[in-house]
Write a protein that holds these residues in place. Sequence first.
Motif, PDB file in Angstrom:
ATOM      1  N   ASP A   1      -4.507  -0.321 -10.497  1.00  0.00           N
ATOM      2  CA  ASP A   1      -3.521   0.749 -10.639  1.00  0.00           C
ATOM      3  C   ASP A   1      -3.610   1.245 -12.073  1.00  0.00           C
ATOM      4  OD1 ASP A   1      -1.492   2.529 -10.178  1.00  0.00           O
ATOM      5  OD2 ASP A   1       0.038   1.038  -9.715  1.00  0.00           O
TER       6      ASP A   1
ATOM      7  N   SER B   1      -6.625  -1.834   1.746  1.00  0.00           N
ATOM      8  CA  SER B   1      -5.565  -1.293   0.891  1.00  0.00           C
ATOM      9  C   SER B   1      -5.864   0.091   0.323  1.00  0.00           C
ATOM     10  CB  SER B   1      -5.288  -2.258  -0.254  1.00  0.00           C
ATOM     11  OG  SER B   1      -4.753  -3.460   0.234  1.00  0.00           O
TER      12      SER B   1
ATOM     13  N   CYS C   1      -7.266  -4.093  -6.100  1.00  0.00           N
ATOM     14  CA  CYS C   1      -6.017  -3.319  -6.194  1.00  0.00           C
ATOM     15  C   CYS C   1      -5.724  -2.800  -7.599  1.00  0.00           C
ATOM     16  CB  CYS C   1      -4.849  -4.149  -5.681  1.00  0.00           C
ATOM     17  SG  CYS C   1      -5.074  -4.707  -3.986  1.00  0.00           S
TER      18      CYS C   1
ATOM     19  N   LYS D   1      -6.429   4.066  -5.669  1.00  0.00           N
ATOM     20  CA  LYS D   1      -5.110   4.498  -6.148  1.00  0.00           C
ATOM     21  C   LYS D   1      -5.269   5.923  -6.687  1.00  0.00           C
ATOM     22  CE  LYS D   1      -0.823   4.607  -7.226  1.00  0.00           C
ATOM     23  NZ  LYS D   1      -0.159   3.870  -8.303  1.00  0.00           N
TER      24      LYS D   1
ATOM     25  N   GLN E   1       1.249  -2.812  -7.007  1.00  0.00           N
ATOM     26  CA  GLN E   1       1.066  -1.355  -6.988  1.00  0.00           C
ATOM     27  C   GLN E   1       2.360  -0.711  -7.459  1.00  0.00           C
ATOM     28  OE1 GLN E   1       0.432   2.053  -3.658  1.00  0.00           O
ATOM     29  NE2 GLN E   1      -1.222   0.547  -3.743  1.00  0.00           N
TER      30      GLN E   1
ATOM     31  N   SER F   1      -3.446   3.939  -1.254  1.00  0.00           N
ATOM     32  CA  SER F   1      -2.260   4.540  -1.875  1.00  0.00           C
ATOM     33  C   SER F   1      -1.888   5.833  -1.167  1.00  0.00           C
ATOM     34  CB  SER F   1      -2.536   4.805  -3.358  1.00  0.00           C
ATOM     35  OG  SER F   1      -3.663   5.668  -3.516  1.00  0.00           O
TER      36      SER F   1
ATOM     37  N   ASN G   1       0.835  -1.201   0.000  1.00  0.00           N
ATOM     38  CA  ASN G   1       0.000   0.000   0.000  1.00  0.00           C
ATOM     39  C   ASN G   1       0.870   1.250   0.000  1.00  0.00           C
ATOM     40  OD1 ASN G   1      -2.203  -1.465   2.518  1.00  0.00           O
ATOM     41  ND2 ASN G   1      -2.207  -1.726   0.325  1.00  0.00           N
ATOM     42  N   GLY G   2       0.313   2.362  -0.442  1.00  0.00           N
ATOM     43  CA  GLY G   2       0.907   3.677  -0.221  1.00  0.00           C
ATOM     44  C   GLY G   2       2.336   3.841  -0.673  1.00  0.00           C
TER      45      GLY G   2
ATOM     46  N   ASP H   1      -9.724  -0.279  -2.432  1.00  0.00           N
ATOM     47  CA  ASP H   1      -8.340  -0.155  -2.897  1.00  0.00           C
ATOM     48  C   ASP H   1      -8.108   1.076  -3.778  1.00  0.00           C
ATOM     49  OD1 ASP H   1      -8.283  -2.635  -1.648  1.00  0.00           O
ATOM     50  OD2 ASP H   1      -8.430  -3.742  -3.534  1.00  0.00           O
TER      51      ASP H   1
ATOM     52  N   TRP I   1      -3.650   9.720  -8.136  1.00  0.00           N
ATOM     53  CA  TRP I   1      -2.561  10.400  -8.841  1.00  0.00           C
ATOM     54  C   TRP I   1      -3.031  11.795  -9.263  1.00  0.00           C
ATOM     55  CZ3 TRP I   1      -5.924   7.103 -11.112  1.00  0.00           C
ATOM     56  CH2 TRP I   1      -6.484   7.451 -12.332  1.00  0.00           C
TER      57      TRP I   1
END
Length: 496
Positions: free
Chosen positions: A224, A107, A222, A170, A278, A109, A46-47, A168, A172
């Motif tokens: 991405d 989970s 999960c 993610k 990830q 990010s 994660n992260g 989960d 950006w």
Amino acid sequence: MTKLLMNEKIAKAQKEIDDKKKYVENGKMRQHYHLMPQCGWMNDPNGLIYFKGQYHVFYQTNPYSGFWDSMHWGHAVSKDLLHWEYLPLALAPSEVYDDFQKGGCFSGSAIEHDGKMYLFYTGTANHGHGNVQTQCLAISEDGIHFEKYTGNPLITVPEGIEPDSFRDPKVWKHEEKYYMVIGGSRNHRGLALIFESEDLYHWNYLNVLSESRGEWGFMWECPDFYPLGDKYVLTFSPMGSGDHTSAYLVGDFDYETGRFDSHVSGEMDWGFDYYAPQSIVTPDGRRLVISWANEWEWMPLFKDWGPTYQEGWCGFFNLIREVKLGNDGTLQFVPIEEMKNIREDGFCQEEMLITEDPKQLKAGDGISFEMKFVFDLKKTDADSIEMKFRCGDGKETCCIFDLKNGELSVDRQNSDGWSTGVSRSVLLVNDKSELDVHIFSDQSSLEIFTDQYRNNHSNNIFAGDQQNQLSISAHGGKAVIRNYESYKLKDCFRKE
């Protein structure tokens, strides 16, 4: 009150780790260069983020047992992606939206904003009507101590999405906006949803980014999503899709509509133990992926979790890999260059003739090693080539390059008395002059890369120190190896 309660939960869990870690670190199955928990259970990475001069990796963990249960976030940092320092737990279940024994802080990010680290995670709770998953936020000034946002949850389950299959996140940034992709399930088919925000606190649903039409399982865990070259890549782990553990799609993306049009699909890894990848971008611009060296489909849930469980821990991460885009749109997953920094006891041989008589191979101590070579296909007329790893005490792991039938297989049926299964993939060698092979072995894992890092098998094998013999043989003809090199790999966790 929110901060106080989580801190109390973290302190309690941290004491559990401190009390057990000395015992666990002496386990016979502990890895030498793969990140693992100090004790207890580990799953998804994660992260992943580079923050204030070092890499941060968080991970799903249950510090109280080597078995999956109420999820916390473990935390480790590194300057070189090889040697890791464990930090205090970052998150613990503490609120009405994430404090549930079979739930917790799932989970997510990380992203940097205004010099702070923002962790986005899935809170899982149950108030008597089934599990409900929501997206939540925790913030840190120093990247070590976190405080949950008082406005949680940020995003609740959209209409039509299964409430226990929405997780989960993610996150950006693109231009002046932030985006979040979340895995979900609708009508028993997996999909990825995309949201947008201008401030990281207020999120608007944008669209279904991509979805299964029945071929990719009932839930995408999960997800991405990132640019690579002139294309975009979506990765996910499809639940209910048989042997598919981590898939990738390559195509084009429109930020205006939030829709992704994929043209190429593939497997990140054909082995049994590669899940929940990830990605992270390094300061020098590389796109790296980290994944969990395990998988839910084959694990004997609620039964025996294997040899490491008996030592008070379970789970580790796969070798970190760089993602590269090929000319044909397929992806390569190349072990990071940093691995060269832990090589020692090197051995090289320019050419090697392989016959039906098994030839013993030299590779470090036969346990923690790296091996690299190419098959010269112009000089090879064998039907198949058999490599045996971690042999001893009547046990072995067998890898077969079946050139006649076009298949690569890794058989762990007789690896350790516990592991089962044979992983398989297509191996095309027509019109090729050589076949590249790159192998990494650790105490409890074997990762095999071939065909320009597009055909990979990651499998856990729990072999003892006495299982340290390696051999190769050819069947139905001879084989020729060129540019053979091997190394022992240093222990990144042992204190010098």
